[in-house]
Design a protein around this motif. Structure first.
Motif, mmCIF file in Angstrom:
data_model
loop_
_atom_site.group_PDB
_atom_site.id
_atom_site.type_symbol
_atom_site.label_atom_id
_atom_site.label_comp_id
_atom_site.label_asym_id
_atom_site.label_seq_id
_atom_site.Cartn_x
_atom_site.Cartn_y
_atom_site.Cartn_z
ATOM 1 N N THR A 77 0.828 -1.205 0.000
ATOM 2 C CA THR A 77 0.000 0.000 0.000
ATOM 3 C C THR A 77 0.862 1.255 0.000
ATOM 4 O O THR A 77 0.567 2.235 -0.705
ATOM 5 C CB THR A 77 -0.926 0.005 1.226
ATOM 6 N N VAL A 78 1.941 1.258 0.784
ATOM 7 C CA VAL A 78 2.858 2.399 0.797
ATOM 8 C C VAL A 78 3.497 2.587 -0.585
ATOM 9 O O VAL A 78 3.648 3.717 -1.067
ATOM 10 C CB VAL A 78 3.943 2.215 1.871
ATOM 11 N N ASP A 79 3.850 1.495 -1.235
ATOM 12 C CA ASP A 79 4.421 1.580 -2.581
ATOM 13 C C ASP A 79 3.442 2.241 -3.550
ATOM 14 O O ASP A 79 3.846 2.974 -4.459
ATOM 15 C CB ASP A 79 4.793 0.182 -3.085
ATOM 16 N N ARG A 80 2.136 1.975 -3.377
ATOM 17 C CA ARG A 80 1.135 2.615 -4.250
ATOM 18 C C ARG A 80 1.172 4.136 -4.071
ATOM 19 O O ARG A 80 0.929 4.875 -5.030
ATOM 20 C CB ARG A 80 -0.276 2.118 -3.923
ATOM 21 N N TRP A 81 1.457 4.586 -2.855
ATOM 22 C CA TRP A 81 1.548 6.023 -2.604
ATOM 23 C C TRP A 81 2.668 6.644 -3.436
ATOM 24 O O TRP A 81 2.481 7.691 -4.072
ATOM 25 C CB TRP A 81 1.781 6.273 -1.120
ATOM 26 N N ALA A 82 3.833 5.994 -3.452
ATOM 27 C CA ALA A 82 4.958 6.504 -4.240
ATOM 28 C C ALA A 82 4.637 6.482 -5.733
ATOM 29 O O ALA A 82 5.019 7.385 -6.483
ATOM 30 C CB ALA A 82 6.211 5.677 -3.947
ATOM 31 N N ARG A 83 3.926 5.461 -6.181
ATOM 32 C CA ARG A 83 3.548 5.402 -7.599
ATOM 33 C C ARG A 83 2.526 6.495 -7.940
ATOM 34 O O ARG A 83 2.582 7.097 -9.031
ATOM 35 C CB ARG A 83 2.977 4.018 -7.923
ATOM 36 N N TRP A 84 1.583 6.752 -7.040
ATOM 37 C CA TRP A 84 0.619 7.824 -7.253
ATOM 38 C C TRP A 84 1.339 9.176 -7.343
ATOM 39 O O TRP A 84 1.001 10.023 -8.181
ATOM 40 C CB TRP A 84 -0.394 7.826 -6.112
ATOM 41 N N HIS A 85 2.347 9.366 -6.513
ATOM 42 C CA HIS A 85 3.147 10.585 -6.551
ATOM 43 C C HIS A 85 3.807 10.757 -7.915
ATOM 44 O O HIS A 85 3.761 11.849 -8.505
ATOM 45 C CB HIS A 85 4.201 10.517 -5.450
ATOM 46 N N ARG A 86 4.399 9.696 -8.441
ATOM 47 C CA ARG A 86 5.042 9.767 -9.767
ATOM 48 C C ARG A 86 4.019 10.125 -10.851
ATOM 49 O O ARG A 86 4.310 10.914 -11.751
ATOM 50 C CB ARG A 86 5.703 8.436 -10.107
ATOM 51 N N LEU A 87 2.847 9.523 -10.785
ATOM 52 C CA LEU A 87 1.813 9.818 -11.794
ATOM 53 C C LEU A 87 1.390 11.285 -11.747
ATOM 54 O O LEU A 87 1.236 11.930 -12.786
ATOM 55 C CB LEU A 87 0.599 8.908 -11.575
ATOM 56 N N CYS A 88 1.207 11.816 -10.532
ATOM 57 C CA CYS A 88 0.826 13.218 -10.395
ATOM 58 C C CYS A 88 1.937 14.142 -10.883
ATOM 59 O O CYS A 88 1.664 15.178 -11.513
ATOM 60 C CB CYS A 88 0.485 13.532 -8.941
ATOM 61 N N MET A 89 3.164 13.783 -10.609
ATOM 62 C CA MET A 89 4.291 14.570 -11.117
ATOM 63 C C MET A 89 4.285 14.597 -12.644
ATOM 64 O O MET A 89 4.458 15.648 -13.259
ATOM 65 C CB MET A 89 5.611 13.973 -10.623
ATOM 66 N N ARG A 90 4.104 13.421 -13.232
ATOM 67 C CA ARG A 90 4.224 13.308 -14.685
ATOM 68 C C ARG A 90 3.101 14.057 -15.402
ATOM 69 O O ARG A 90 3.341 14.845 -16.319
ATOM 70 C CB ARG A 90 4.199 11.821 -15.085
ATOM 71 N N TRP A 91 1.862 13.821 -14.994
ATOM 72 C CA TRP A 91 0.731 14.320 -15.765
ATOM 73 C C TRP A 91 0.244 15.693 -15.335
ATOM 74 O O TRP A 91 -0.406 16.389 -16.133
ATOM 75 C CB TRP A 91 -0.405 13.303 -15.702
ATOM 76 N N LEU A 92 0.551 16.107 -14.109
ATOM 77 C CA LEU A 92 0.093 17.418 -13.646
ATOM 78 C C LEU A 92 1.214 18.462 -13.618
ATOM 79 O O LEU A 92 0.986 19.622 -13.944
ATOM 80 C CB LEU A 92 -0.548 17.301 -12.268
ATOM 81 N N LEU A 93 2.412 18.034 -13.228
ATOM 82 C CA LEU A 93 3.524 18.982 -13.171
ATOM 83 C C LEU A 93 4.387 18.967 -14.425
ATOM 84 O O LEU A 93 5.171 19.891 -14.645
ATOM 85 C CB LEU A 93 4.420 18.667 -11.957
ATOM 86 N N GLY A 94 4.278 17.908 -15.212
ATOM 87 C CA GLY A 94 5.148 17.793 -16.370
ATOM 88 C C GLY A 94 6.576 17.448 -15.995
ATOM 89 O O GLY A 94 7.529 17.806 -16.702
ATOM 90 N N GLN A 95 6.733 16.744 -14.869
ATOM 91 C CA GLN A 95 8.059 16.346 -14.401
ATOM 92 C C GLN A 95 8.301 14.868 -14.691
ATOM 93 O O GLN A 95 7.463 14.020 -14.374
ATOM 94 C CB GLN A 95 8.203 16.602 -12.898
ATOM 95 N N LYS A 96 9.437 14.589 -15.277
ATOM 96 C CA LYS A 96 9.855 13.222 -15.524
ATOM 97 C C LYS A 96 10.997 12.871 -14.578
ATOM 98 O O LYS A 96 11.677 13.757 -14.051
ATOM 99 C CB LYS A 96 10.302 13.043 -16.976
ATOM 100 N N VAL A 97 11.212 11.574 -14.390
ATOM 101 C CA VAL A 97 12.295 11.098 -13.534
ATOM 102 C C VAL A 97 13.188 10.189 -14.364
ATOM 103 O O VAL A 97 12.709 9.257 -15.015
ATOM 104 C CB VAL A 97 11.757 10.337 -12.300
#
Length: 232
Positions: free
Chosen positions: A42-62
């Motif tokens: 469940t904690v891992d899902r939080w980190a994945r949700w963070h990456r998705l929000c970064m990518r699609w809302l902030l336009g940030q890639k990693v």
């Protein structure tokens, strides 16, 4: 144009990420009643949700440059923003993280952190506290085969600065006897601001430092490596 869009994009990010985080925290509380693996998933899902929000809302890639070895290694990483603290669960496989004792005193957070695999660091608290810390770290790395993570400069620092390593790093390095994976990150200019900017955040695996080196050499190599992307 990127700066003009920073405000609405950042607002959308805060609403989506932290709104979703509330639901994930509730799921974590339910998962606490189950197995450790279910909770960590469940904690891992939080980190994945963070990456998705970064990518699609902030336009940030990693971007990851280099390869992180699997299994029980000691990861030393630069700390420039809240990004890497959240992203560790995405970057690594179920990491155990050395964390300040103050964090473990926060109601509920301490329980959640202990369940996931935070290792409590009590500075200047004597041999008993050190033995307790190292026992927890060895259980995570030796028995569970998990990587251990430390921010060796101790706290978040502005991009372009390179303070010395905290004194406790060398002692932990010596006692663990694990290779150190030194990672630089340049999240500060894009992420550590109220209105976040689009772009690419880079992790750079600079080198793997073998165990058993003299203190001065180990500290110098780690310090240079984690600051490899640290241009003002």
């Amino acid at each position: 144009m990127a700066r003009l869009l920073a405000l609405p994009r950042s607002l959308a990010f805060y609403i989506a990420f932290y709104g979703g985080s509330v639901l994930i925290v509730l799921a974590c509380l339910v998962a606490l009643l189950g197995s450790k693996e279910a909770f960590r998933w469940t904690v891992d899902r939080w980190a994945r949700w963070h990456r998705l929000c970064m990518r699609w809302l902030l336009g940030q890639k990693v971007r990851l440059e280099g390869e992180i070895p699997e299994g029980p290694v000691f990861v030393a990483i630069k700390h420039e923003s809240f990004f890497e603290a959240i992203d560790l669960a995405r970057l690594l496989n179920r990491p155990g993280v050395f964390a300040k004792a103050e964090l473990m005193r926060i109601p509920l957070w301490g329980l959640v952190g202990d369940r996931y695999g935070l290792v409590e660091v009590q500075r200047d608290q004597g041999a008993k506290a050190l033995r307790h810390m190292m026992a927890a770290a060895r259980r995570l790395s030796g028995e569970e085969g998990r990587p251990l993570v430390i921010f060796p400069e101790g706290t978040r620092v502005p991009h372009g600065t390179a303070p010395g390593l905290q004194s406790g790093f060398a002692g932990i390095y010596k006692l663990l006897g694990l290779p150190v994976v030194a990672i630089a990150v340049d999240s500060g200019p894009l992420y550590h601001r109220w209105w976040k900017l689009p772009g690419t955040i880079t992790y750079k695996v600079v080198e793997v430092i073998p165990p058993g080196l003299p203190r001065e050499e180990a500290e110098a190599r780690v310090h240079a490596a984690i600051n490899a992307l640290n241009t003002p």
